[in-house]
Design an enzyme around this catalytic site. Sequence first.
Site, PDB file in Angstrom:
ATOM      1  N   PHE A  63       0.831  -1.198   0.000  1.00 52.68           N
ATOM      2  CA  PHE A  63       0.000   0.000   0.000  1.00 52.68           C
ATOM      3  C   PHE A  63       0.868   1.251   0.000  1.00 52.68           C
ATOM      4  O   PHE A  63       0.666   2.165  -0.799  1.00 52.68           O
ATOM      5  CB  PHE A  63      -0.936   0.011   1.205  1.00 52.68           C
ATOM      6  CG  PHE A  63      -1.890   1.182   1.214  1.00 52.68           C
ATOM      7  CD1 PHE A  63      -3.129   1.073   0.595  1.00 52.68           C
ATOM      8  CD2 PHE A  63      -1.538   2.389   1.797  1.00 52.68           C
ATOM      9  CE1 PHE A  63      -4.003   2.153   0.566  1.00 52.68           C
ATOM     10  CE2 PHE A  63      -2.399   3.474   1.773  1.00 52.68           C
ATOM     11  CZ  PHE A  63      -3.636   3.357   1.161  1.00 52.68           C
ATOM     12  N   GLY A  85       7.244  -3.011  -0.847  1.00 49.55           N
ATOM     13  CA  GLY A  85       8.623  -3.435  -0.910  1.00 49.55           C
ATOM     14  C   GLY A  85       9.607  -2.407  -1.433  1.00 49.55           C
ATOM     15  O   GLY A  85       9.302  -1.613  -2.325  1.00 49.55           O
ATOM     16  N   PHE A 112       2.643  -5.227 -10.332  1.00 47.37           N
ATOM     17  CA  PHE A 112       3.466  -4.029 -10.207  1.00 47.37           C
ATOM     18  C   PHE A 112       4.916  -4.285 -10.572  1.00 47.37           C
ATOM     19  O   PHE A 112       5.573  -3.441 -11.180  1.00 47.37           O
ATOM     20  CB  PHE A 112       3.401  -3.481  -8.781  1.00 47.37           C
ATOM     21  CG  PHE A 112       2.163  -2.681  -8.483  1.00 47.37           C
ATOM     22  CD1 PHE A 112       1.947  -1.455  -9.071  1.00 47.37           C
ATOM     23  CD2 PHE A 112       1.212  -3.168  -7.599  1.00 47.37           C
ATOM     24  CE1 PHE A 112       0.811  -0.714  -8.800  1.00 47.37           C
ATOM     25  CE2 PHE A 112       0.069  -2.433  -7.318  1.00 47.37           C
ATOM     26  CZ  PHE A 112      -0.131  -1.212  -7.915  1.00 47.37           C
ATOM     27  N   SER A 172       7.091 -12.509  -4.142  1.00 46.65           N
ATOM     28  CA  SER A 172       6.362 -11.733  -5.136  1.00 46.65           C
ATOM     29  C   SER A 172       6.320 -12.503  -6.447  1.00 46.65           C
ATOM     30  O   SER A 172       7.359 -12.961  -6.935  1.00 46.65           O
ATOM     31  CB  SER A 172       7.035 -10.378  -5.366  1.00 46.65           C
ATOM     32  OG  SER A 172       6.466  -9.739  -6.497  1.00 46.65           O
ATOM     33  N   ASN A 174       5.734 -11.229  -9.299  1.00 51.28           N
ATOM     34  CA  ASN A 174       5.869 -10.289 -10.408  1.00 51.28           C
ATOM     35  C   ASN A 174       7.303  -9.904 -10.737  1.00 51.28           C
ATOM     36  O   ASN A 174       7.539  -9.051 -11.595  1.00 51.28           O
ATOM     37  CB  ASN A 174       5.050  -9.031 -10.108  1.00 51.28           C
ATOM     38  CG  ASN A 174       3.579  -9.359  -9.935  1.00 51.28           C
ATOM     39  OD1 ASN A 174       3.003 -10.084 -10.738  1.00 51.28           O
ATOM     40  ND2 ASN A 174       2.983  -8.843  -8.874  1.00 51.28           N
ATOM     41  N   LYS A 210       8.371 -13.711   4.280  1.00 45.62           N
ATOM     42  CA  LYS A 210       7.062 -13.786   3.631  1.00 45.62           C
ATOM     43  C   LYS A 210       7.102 -14.822   2.521  1.00 45.62           C
ATOM     44  O   LYS A 210       7.951 -14.749   1.630  1.00 45.62           O
ATOM     45  CB  LYS A 210       6.665 -12.422   3.070  1.00 45.62           C
ATOM     46  CG  LYS A 210       5.223 -12.366   2.556  1.00 45.62           C
ATOM     47  CD  LYS A 210       4.804 -10.935   2.274  1.00 45.62           C
ATOM     48  CE  LYS A 210       3.322 -10.832   1.954  1.00 45.62           C
ATOM     49  NZ  LYS A 210       2.886  -9.426   1.784  1.00 45.62           N
ATOM     50  N   TYR A 312      -5.003  -5.684   3.129  1.00 44.87           N
ATOM     51  CA  TYR A 312      -4.781  -4.604   2.167  1.00 44.87           C
ATOM     52  C   TYR A 312      -5.924  -4.568   1.159  1.00 44.87           C
ATOM     53  O   TYR A 312      -6.678  -3.590   1.083  1.00 44.87           O
ATOM     54  CB  TYR A 312      -3.414  -4.783   1.483  1.00 44.87           C
ATOM     55  CG  TYR A 312      -3.104  -3.833   0.343  1.00 44.87           C
ATOM     56  CD1 TYR A 312      -3.928  -2.772   0.001  1.00 44.87           C
ATOM     57  CD2 TYR A 312      -1.947  -3.996  -0.414  1.00 44.87           C
ATOM     58  CE1 TYR A 312      -3.637  -1.916  -1.051  1.00 44.87           C
ATOM     59  CE2 TYR A 312      -1.642  -3.138  -1.467  1.00 44.87           C
ATOM     60  CZ  TYR A 312      -2.504  -2.114  -1.786  1.00 44.87           C
ATOM     61  OH  TYR A 312      -2.204  -1.274  -2.834  1.00 44.87           O
ATOM     62  N   SER A 313      -6.114  -5.638   0.397  1.00 49.36           N
ATOM     63  CA  SER A 313      -7.083  -5.602  -0.706  1.00 49.36           C
ATOM     64  C   SER A 313      -8.484  -5.255  -0.242  1.00 49.36           C
ATOM     65  O   SER A 313      -9.230  -4.564  -0.958  1.00 49.36           O
ATOM     66  CB  SER A 313      -7.091  -6.946  -1.433  1.00 49.36           C
ATOM     67  OG  SER A 313      -5.849  -7.185  -2.057  1.00 49.36           O
TER      68      SER A 313
END
Length: 357
Positions: A63, A85, A112, A172, A174, A210, A312-313
């Site tokens: 966020f 991050g 992202f 992640s 991505n 994580k 978050y979402s």
Amino acid sequence: MIGALFPLVRPVLHGLDAERAHDLTLAALAMMPARAPAPDDPRLAVDLLGQHFPNPVGLAAGFDKGARAADALLGLGFGFVEVGGVVPRAQGGNPRPRVFRLARDRAVINRFGLNSEGLDVVAGRLERRGRRGIVGVNVGANKETADRLADYVACTARLAPLADFITVNVSSPNTPGLRDLQGEAFLDDLLARVVAARDRAAPATAILLKIAPDITLDALDAICATAVRRGVAALVVCNTTVARPAALAETALSAEAGGLSGRPLFGPATRLLAEAYLRVGGHLPLVGVGGIDSAEAAWTKIRAGASLLQLYSALVYEGPGLVARIKAGLVARMRAEGATGLSAIVGRDAAALARTA
């Protein structure tokens, strides 16, 4: 006040591109003066990671990637905030559009690509804000780096003195190849080097790890064993998923590449959380993430094994008032069960949820 206004502004925000709406929200929060949140019910307090958390409801990384609004976010009632991050060198991430709302599913897809203003910018902001409230930093590696392990070490060395915890993000979806660092040999080396960097820079700062939801139970076994052996303070379970549940209503958008978060992630993330608790519950606390959008979901995560929570979402759809509603609901559940604190509830249903969530 902000929570009460959200139903009025949500149609405007949701009429914008999702990333544009996020950028405007973050900019508004960054302009707000720091203010202390309302006191929490003492039954919500959690003592963990060498910190006294006023409540277990935290804001997940992603966020506030640049640590622009940590104090304003704490003022919304979060018990802690994770920024980032962060990667060593500034990088723009993937091309836009790269975030998509799946409104009927109460979900989000993002790709992202660890966009970040870079280590120097984030460290400067953390230095200027001082140490108020509990703020952690999520760290990663640059997409084009030649030595990803060195990137994690550089971020840890610089940010550990400025944060209450550092979350090592190897999950992640991505950044190409990043999840490969969850392999046992890579992870062992990575954690050894990160912990050594933390020990040199700020020994009291906790190191968290994580993990991704898209792992086998054999991989989870290895990750848990490595985390315990290397002195990780907690596991964060879990990041976004590359899976696409068949029941998704927004079928066109579900084809977008990226990590899926929100309500559809709740079941698999909670099952993985329970499986992790069964493996490390006596040795390592867990942070439950994925699909928390109500007090009932938060309660289920705690009973699955979470000592702390992150969301978050759900804020995209429920707004900041969700934080207060979750906390009130947790207090009501504790009152109904005669519990004086959350620690007695943690993991109570882990065995059952590991089989059925």
